[in-house]
Write a protein that holds these residues in place. Sequence first.
Motif, PDB file in Angstrom:
ATOM      1  N   LYS A 102      54.330  43.337  23.872  1.00  9.81           N
ATOM      2  CA  LYS A 102      54.626  44.735  23.550  1.00  9.81           C
ATOM      3  C   LYS A 102      53.784  45.205  22.366  1.00  9.81           C
ATOM      4  N   PRO A 103      53.154  46.372  22.472  1.00  9.57           N
ATOM      5  CA  PRO A 103      52.413  46.899  21.321  1.00  9.57           C
ATOM      6  C   PRO A 103      53.334  47.057  20.108  1.00  9.57           C
ATOM      7  N   GLU A 104      52.819  46.695  18.944  1.00 11.10           N
ATOM      8  CA  GLU A 104      53.592  46.764  17.708  1.00 11.10           C
ATOM      9  C   GLU A 104      52.636  47.069  16.556  1.00 11.10           C
ATOM     10  N   PRO A 105      53.148  47.501  15.419  1.00 10.45           N
ATOM     11  CA  PRO A 105      52.264  47.785  14.287  1.00 10.45           C
ATOM     12  C   PRO A 105      51.553  46.517  13.816  1.00 10.45           C
ATOM     13  N   ARG A 156      47.967  31.394   2.945  1.00 11.33           N
ATOM     14  CA  ARG A 156      49.295  31.977   2.703  1.00 11.33           C
ATOM     15  C   ARG A 156      50.200  31.843   3.937  1.00 11.33           C
ATOM     16  N   HIS A 157      49.764  31.060   4.920  1.00 10.32           N
ATOM     17  CA  HIS A 157      50.531  30.786   6.142  1.00 10.32           C
ATOM     18  C   HIS A 157      50.910  32.064   6.882  1.00 10.32           C
ATOM     19  N   VAL A 158      49.973  32.992   6.925  1.00 12.81           N
ATOM     20  CA  VAL A 158      50.171  34.260   7.622  1.00 12.81           C
ATOM     21  C   VAL A 158      49.877  34.071   9.105  1.00 12.81           C
ATOM     22  N   SER A 159      50.730  34.601   9.971  1.00 16.94           N
ATOM     23  CA  SER A 159      50.474  34.586  11.411  1.00 16.94           C
ATOM     24  C   SER A 159      49.296  35.507  11.703  1.00 16.94           C
ATOM     25  N   LEU A 160      48.300  34.971  12.400  1.00 12.45           N
ATOM     26  CA  LEU A 160      47.088  35.727  12.701  1.00 12.45           C
ATOM     27  C   LEU A 160      46.732  35.627  14.169  1.00 12.45           C
ATOM     28  N   GLU A 194      50.456  41.124  10.948  1.00 18.92           N
ATOM     29  CA  GLU A 194      51.538  42.073  10.734  1.00 18.92           C
ATOM     30  C   GLU A 194      51.278  42.848   9.446  1.00 18.92           C
ATOM     31  N   PRO A 195      51.635  44.132   9.423  1.00 15.46           N
ATOM     32  CA  PRO A 195      51.412  44.930   8.218  1.00 15.46           C
ATOM     33  C   PRO A 195      52.165  44.360   7.013  1.00 15.46           C
ATOM     34  N   ASP A 196      51.471  44.280   5.901  1.00 15.52           N
ATOM     35  CA  ASP A 196      52.056  43.804   4.648  1.00 15.52           C
ATOM     36  C   ASP A 196      51.222  44.388   3.520  1.00 15.52           C
ATOM     37  N   PRO A 197      51.823  45.228   2.676  1.00 16.87           N
ATOM     38  CA  PRO A 197      51.031  45.894   1.636  1.00 16.87           C
ATOM     39  C   PRO A 197      50.404  44.924   0.632  1.00 16.87           C
ATOM     40  N   VAL A 198      51.048  43.806   0.336  1.00 16.22           N
ATOM     41  CA  VAL A 198      50.493  42.829  -0.601  1.00 16.22           C
ATOM     42  C   VAL A 198      49.253  42.169   0.009  1.00 16.22           C
ATOM     43  N   LEU A 199      49.357  41.780   1.279  1.00 16.43           N
ATOM     44  CA  LEU A 199      48.205  41.168   1.947  1.00 16.43           C
ATOM     45  C   LEU A 199      47.076  42.170   2.135  1.00 16.43           C
ATOM     46  N   GLU A 200      47.432  43.407   2.440  1.00 16.03           N
ATOM     47  CA  GLU A 200      46.418  44.453   2.590  1.00 16.03           C
ATOM     48  C   GLU A 200      45.659  44.653   1.280  1.00 16.03           C
ATOM     49  N   ALA A 201      46.373  44.651   0.150  1.00 13.60           N
ATOM     50  CA  ALA A 201      45.728  44.787  -1.161  1.00 13.60           C
ATOM     51  C   ALA A 201      44.827  43.588  -1.452  1.00 13.60           C
ATOM     52  N   MET A 202      45.283  42.376  -1.106  1.00 13.07           N
ATOM     53  CA  MET A 202      44.474  41.181  -1.312  1.00 13.07           C
ATOM     54  C   MET A 202      43.177  41.277  -0.509  1.00 13.07           C
ATOM     55  N   ALA A 246      36.866  45.860   6.558  1.00 12.17           N
ATOM     56  CA  ALA A 246      37.471  47.124   6.980  1.00 12.17           C
ATOM     57  C   ALA A 246      38.879  46.792   7.463  1.00 12.17           C
ATOM     58  N   ILE A 247      39.866  47.491   6.949  1.00  9.15           N
ATOM     59  CA  ILE A 247      41.273  47.234   7.271  1.00  9.15           C
ATOM     60  C   ILE A 247      41.851  48.526   7.830  1.00  9.15           C
ATOM     61  N   ALA A 248      42.407  48.447   9.033  1.00  9.03           N
ATOM     62  CA  ALA A 248      42.935  49.659   9.675  1.00  9.03           C
ATOM     63  C   ALA A 248      44.271  49.361  10.344  1.00  9.03           C
ATOM     64  N   PRO A 249      45.242  50.264  10.171  1.00  2.31           N
ATOM     65  CA  PRO A 249      46.504  50.099  10.900  1.00  2.31           C
ATOM     66  C   PRO A 249      46.308  50.470  12.367  1.00  2.31           C
TER      67      PRO A 249
END
Length: 159
Positions: free
Chosen positions: A73-76, A98-102, A112-120, A128-131
């Motif tokens: 299913k499409p998800e953010p 950081r054991h992030v699912s990729l 998955e969207p995460d503002p801390v990871l996006e800032a890192m 380039a980072i896009a939602p």
Amino acid sequence: MLTLTRVLPPNAAAAVVTTLSLTAGDRAKSRHRFTADDGTPLYLTLARGTVLRGGDLLAGDGDPAGLIRVVAKPEPVLLVTAASSFDLLRAAYHLGNRHVSLELAPDGLKLEPDPVLEAMLAQLGGLAIAPATLPFEPEAGAYRSGMHSPIHSHSHDHN
């Protein structure tokens, strides 16, 4: 309620009667009540640790005449791309640390969207980072033997 106890490979020779659209998180639930896309109530009772992939087929204990196809299913998500393969590799290293699912692709990463990871990632530079809203199929992990992955051969029985 239809109880689903078996996972069959996407190419199993049987009729698909409906689909079950699930997010990546829902595809990791081995015991849960869901509603199929056509409204049919379903109960998953799969082997603990089972991770479903888009395209998998689900069946009950009886004859697999009516199978349920799993749909990713499409998800953010966040899409990460880079002009250089080194920058993308460096991003994957830091996220993996950081054991992030990729979800990995030759030209980008999905997470998955995460503002801390996006800032890192923004701090690393060159990315380039896009939602987006897309199906998410994260890697199963190197130590999850028997779990589904994009290259999983399905050459064994899932019982």
